[in-house]
Design a protein around this motif. Structure first.
Motif, mmCIF file in Angstrom:
data_model
loop_
_atom_site.group_PDB
_atom_site.id
_atom_site.type_symbol
_atom_site.label_atom_id
_atom_site.label_comp_id
_atom_site.label_asym_id
_atom_site.label_seq_id
_atom_site.Cartn_x
_atom_site.Cartn_y
_atom_site.Cartn_z
ATOM 1 N N PHE A 489 14.596 21.778 58.009
ATOM 2 C CA PHE A 489 13.978 20.477 58.266
ATOM 3 C C PHE A 489 12.679 20.316 57.479
ATOM 4 O O PHE A 489 12.461 19.308 56.806
ATOM 5 N N ILE A 490 11.812 21.311 57.529
ATOM 6 C CA ILE A 490 10.524 21.232 56.845
ATOM 7 C C ILE A 490 10.663 21.536 55.358
ATOM 8 O O ILE A 490 10.098 20.840 54.507
ATOM 9 N N GLY A 491 11.452 22.562 55.040
ATOM 10 C CA GLY A 491 11.589 22.960 53.636
ATOM 11 C C GLY A 491 12.194 21.884 52.769
ATOM 12 O O GLY A 491 11.743 21.650 51.637
ATOM 13 N N SER A 492 13.224 21.208 53.279
ATOM 14 C CA SER A 492 13.864 20.159 52.483
ATOM 15 C C SER A 492 12.938 18.968 52.283
ATOM 16 O O SER A 492 13.038 18.256 51.276
ATOM 17 N N PHE A 502 14.172 13.828 44.252
ATOM 18 C CA PHE A 502 13.718 12.469 44.544
ATOM 19 C C PHE A 502 14.095 11.534 43.397
ATOM 20 O O PHE A 502 14.581 10.418 43.613
ATOM 21 N N ARG A 503 13.896 11.988 42.171
ATOM 22 C CA ARG A 503 14.245 11.169 40.998
ATOM 23 C C ARG A 503 15.748 10.902 40.969
ATOM 24 O O ARG A 503 16.190 9.791 40.668
ATOM 25 N N TRP A 514 23.572 11.227 49.123
ATOM 26 C CA TRP A 514 23.317 12.617 49.517
ATOM 27 C C TRP A 514 22.004 12.725 50.288
ATOM 28 O O TRP A 514 21.926 13.429 51.297
ATOM 29 N N MET A 515 20.972 12.051 49.809
ATOM 30 C CA MET A 515 19.674 12.104 50.480
ATOM 31 C C MET A 515 19.789 11.607 51.917
ATOM 32 O O MET A 515 19.301 12.253 52.860
ATOM 33 N N THR A 516 20.422 10.467 52.098
ATOM 34 C CA THR A 516 20.552 9.895 53.434
ATOM 35 C C THR A 516 21.319 10.837 54.360
ATOM 36 O O THR A 516 20.896 11.094 55.496
ATOM 37 N N ALA A 517 22.451 11.359 53.877
ATOM 38 C CA ALA A 517 23.263 12.246 54.708
ATOM 39 C C ALA A 517 22.519 13.539 55.017
ATOM 40 O O ALA A 517 22.542 14.024 56.160
ATOM 41 N N HIS A 518 21.851 14.102 54.023
ATOM 42 C CA HIS A 518 21.166 15.380 54.230
ATOM 43 C C HIS A 518 20.065 15.263 55.276
ATOM 44 O O HIS A 518 19.989 16.083 56.210
ATOM 45 N N PHE A 519 19.215 14.260 55.162
ATOM 46 C CA PHE A 519 18.099 14.160 56.095
ATOM 47 C C PHE A 519 18.559 13.738 57.488
ATOM 48 O O PHE A 519 17.960 14.140 58.490
ATOM 49 N N LEU A 520 19.621 12.967 57.555
ATOM 50 C CA LEU A 520 20.167 12.619 58.864
ATOM 51 C C LEU A 520 20.737 13.862 59.551
ATOM 52 O O LEU A 520 20.484 14.105 60.741
ATOM 53 N N ILE A 521 21.486 14.673 58.812
ATOM 54 C CA ILE A 521 22.107 15.868 59.394
ATOM 55 C C ILE A 521 21.058 16.929 59.718
ATOM 56 O O ILE A 521 21.095 17.554 60.787
ATOM 57 N N MET A 555 2.941 20.819 59.789
ATOM 58 C CA MET A 555 3.469 20.732 58.430
ATOM 59 C C MET A 555 3.698 19.289 58.021
ATOM 60 O O MET A 555 3.485 18.914 56.863
ATOM 61 N N HIS A 556 4.128 18.456 58.979
ATOM 62 C CA HIS A 556 4.305 17.030 58.712
ATOM 63 C C HIS A 556 2.966 16.398 58.337
ATOM 64 O O HIS A 556 2.869 15.629 57.369
ATOM 65 N N ALA A 557 1.954 16.701 59.117
ATOM 66 C CA ALA A 557 0.631 16.136 58.846
ATOM 67 C C ALA A 557 0.110 16.604 57.493
ATOM 68 O O ALA A 557 -0.436 15.814 56.711
ATOM 69 N N PHE A 558 0.289 17.882 57.198
ATOM 70 C CA PHE A 558 -0.161 18.417 55.918
ATOM 71 C C PHE A 558 0.591 17.761 54.759
ATOM 72 O O PHE A 558 0.016 17.453 53.711
ATOM 73 N N PHE A 559 1.890 17.535 54.954
ATOM 74 C CA PHE A 559 2.699 16.866 53.928
ATOM 75 C C PHE A 559 2.187 15.448 53.670
ATOM 76 O O PHE A 559 2.020 15.025 52.519
#
Length: 658
Positions: A489-492, A502-503, A514-521, A555-559
């Motif tokens: 979750f954090i690493g991706s 991202f590009r 792929w991005m949508t499916a990956h982050f949803l899963i 980690m979210h805040a730092f990101f």
């Protein structure tokens, strides 16, 4: 017509109807007419569409046979092996036809004259590895060759499932090249074509397998297989009809365009699909049960032969349609704006409050996912209700909210503006990874499926068996482990924005999917490891769950802060070149996006932490109640033992007194 005769005649009917319709369609629509410049000759003009018809039909046999085997037959039985042999034969034809299509496409695009010299070979090699179109057909050909070998070599459940997934994936490259990126509505067209090809493959290939395995099954097993195929065919029909409608709207803008050659071929295809749907409804509602009765099968298999003919007509019309110029010019203008050069679509109007509710950019793929997700969930709840079982209303509400939120993110204002505003992209990302999974996990879809879907008793695997198998696989035990889920979750999150992923998601629609499916899963698995109702092999104690959440929040805040402090623009050639004249500057908008990741992204995490704390408190209360009940039971037992001892002493004293 009996089943044994249809086993030989059925595929011939399908291919003959497709080729005949193709010839008529090309002649009527002008799809094989000579070109004014760089005409490749009649062999290529006619050979290319014929090769594409063979590609489509063989792909259907390959995919449809695998899917029906996985959901309708028992592994290591003769019909299952026959299905894999059929898929292997289909994959072999698919490989040869794809290679021939690649060759004809090369001649058609470059107008090259075939020869045996080195220059011609170098041109062909450069086309196959140096252009998107050539590379797509090269990948398709190689994938077909690999699937041919694998379907012949492996016969177990797990490998057949993996081969089936690979077979479906092999259809994607040619679908992505079925619509030029230089034309308008490219993303919608590609999504529609991908769904259309996959749905048609399951539908057509399944019915071909039915006529091939029929002599190997008794009446009861054939009846069960037909019922299972009819369910798959109904879902495939919905997908094919919906994607076909979207594809047709792109090519035919006004009703008067139906009078064109393109419109006429489109109407032929629609009519064929509707007739197939009617025939499917007839044998589903009236004739499947007749297969059990001696003498009642002839009428059914005659209807199957007719359905194969209409499937061939639809397949031939589809290829002829792809070679026929549409009545409207769908190519993008040459004097395009910067946004049109980058995204293929004009810059949307300024984002105002009202457009958060009125601006839509539907993604057909995720619309399909949401539609089936809601339908099957509601069907499961209704089945439980009909048999007298209860399902919490709150779970149904949460699942519905999650699915509708997914539709809004993938087809609403966020999807409409995320290619132009980094902040909108980040809002969508945070909702996909945190908010939507929170709703879906609380909906407990696996538990509902286990309770609502009927268990198979004949050794085959249905949806229930495959879901439970997936839950208990070693891979599932790894990815649902709380520490692994949190790390992914954090690493991706960091890997996606600080690499070329991202590009890729911006330039290629496949990358966006792929991005949508990956982050949803990944978000779903992370939430499931913390609060899920559905079973997982391991969940940490509540104290460690809270520690994990605190680490994720940090980690979210730092990101988010890292993005806000960045002085360089992410994918600068994209967000910095849109030519926007409204809204914040690209760097200011990126700063806003970092704030979204830091602040708004933490809200679902905070809700998740509160939920974990509440569950911890309730768990303590339940444990205390169990302890109290145990103490009560222990006290009662001790009292009974004391009373028994008193009774024994009294009886002893009475005997002594006598």
């Amino acid at each position: 017509m009996n089943s044994r005769a249809l086993r030989l005649v059925g595929p011939v009917i399908l291919v003959a109807a497709a080729l005949l319709m193709l010839i008529v369609g090309l002649a009527y629509g002008g799809g094989a007419d000579p070109l004014q410049l760089n005409d490749p000759g009649p062999v290529v003009r006619w050979g290319l569409p014929v090769a594409k018809v063979v590609v489509n039909l063989s792909a259907a046999v390959m995919v449809g046979a695998l899917v029906l085997a996985l959901f309708g037959l028992e592994a290591r039985e003769r019909p299952f092996d026959t299905a894999l042999d059929t898929a292997s034969a289909g994959a072999a034809v698919f490989t040869v036809a794809s290679g021939l299509t690649a060759y004809f496409t090369f001649l058609n695009v470059l107008g090259a004259t075939p020869s045996a010299d080195a220059q011609f070979g170098a041109q062909l090699g450069n086309f196959l590895v140096g252009t998107e179109l050539g590379l797509a057909w090269l990948i398709t050909t190689l994938a077909g060759a690999v699937i041919t070998v694998l379907t012949f070599a492996f016969r177990g459940w797990t490998m057949t499932l993996l081969i089936g997934i690979a077979a479906v994936a092999a259809l994607v490259p040619m679908a992505t090249q079925g619509h030029s990126g230089a034309e308008a509505n490219h993303n919608i067209a590609v999504a529609a074509l991908t769904l259309h090809i996959i749905g048609a493959a399951v539908w057509v290939g399944g019915i071909v397998l039915l006529v091939i395995v029929r002599p190997q099954l008794d009446r009861e097993k054939m009846h069960a297989l037909l019922e299972r195929y009819s369910s798959l065919a109904l879902a495939a029909f919905v997908v094919v009809a919906g994607s076909g409608l979207a594809r047709a709207v792109i090519g035919v803008v006004a009703w008067e365009h139906l009078a064109s050659a393109y419109g006429a071929l489109l109407m032929v295809k629609i009519a064929a699909l509707l007739l197939i749907g009617v025939l499917g409804a007839i044998y589903r509602r009236r004739l499947i049960d007749g297969i059990r009765v001696k003498g009642g099968a002839g009428r059914f298999w005659g209807l199957i032969a007719l359905e194969l003919a209409f499937m061939g007509i639809a397949s031939g019309a589809a290829v002829a349609l792809s070679r026929t110029p549409p009545p409207v010019d769908t190519t993008l203008a040459t004097d395009r704006s910067p946004a049109e050069y980058l995204t293929g679509a004009p810059l949307p109007p300024e984002l105002t409050i009202d457009r958060w509710f009125t601006q839509w950019d539907i993604d057909l793929l995720w619309l399909t996912v949401v539609g089936f997700g809601l339908f099957f969930y509601f069907a499961g709840v209704w089945r439980l209700h009909r048999r007298g079982d209860r399902w919490p209303v709150a779970r149904t509400v949460m699942w519905t909210v999650g699915m509708l939120a997914l539709l809004w993110v993938t087809g609403g204002p966020i999807n409409a503006y995320q290619d132009y505003l980094f902040s909108m992209h980040m809002i969508g990302h945070m909702l996909l990874t945190m908010a939507i999974p929170l709703c879906l996990v609380v909906g407990a879809p696996v538990t509902l499926a286990a309770r609502a879907i009927r268990k198979r008793e004949d050794g085959t695997r249905g949806a229930r068996e495959w879901i439970l198998w997936a839950v208990h696989t070693p891979f599932s035990r790894v990815v649902t482990h709380p520490l692994v889920a949190a790390a992914v979750f954090i690493g991706s999150l960091w890997a996606f924005y600080y690499t070329d992923l991202f590009r890729w998601s911006l330039y290629d629609h496949l990358g966006h999917v792929w991005m949508t499916a990956h982050f949803l899963i990944s978000g779903y698995l992370f939430v499931l490891s913390l609060i899920g109702i559905d079973p997982v092999p391991l969940r940490l104690p509540y104290a460690f769950r809270l520690v994990t959440l605190l680490a994720v929040m940090a980690m979210h805040a730092f990101f988010g802060i890292a993005i806000m402090m960045s002085e360089s623009l992410f994918v600068a050639e994209w967000f910095g070149s849109m030519g926007r004249t409204w809204g914040p500057t690209p760097l200011e908008d990126q700063y806003i996006g970092g704030g979204v990741a830091w602040s708004i992204g933490e809200i679902p995490t905070l809700i998740l932490a509160i939920t974990v704390a509440i569950q911890w408190s309730r768990s303590d209360e339940r444990m205390q109640r169990r302890a109290d009940r145990h103490a009560d039971r222990t006290g009662d037992a001790e009292l009974e033992e004391y009373n028994a001892q008193l009774a024994a002493l009294a009886e002893r004293d009475a005997r002594r007194a006598r």
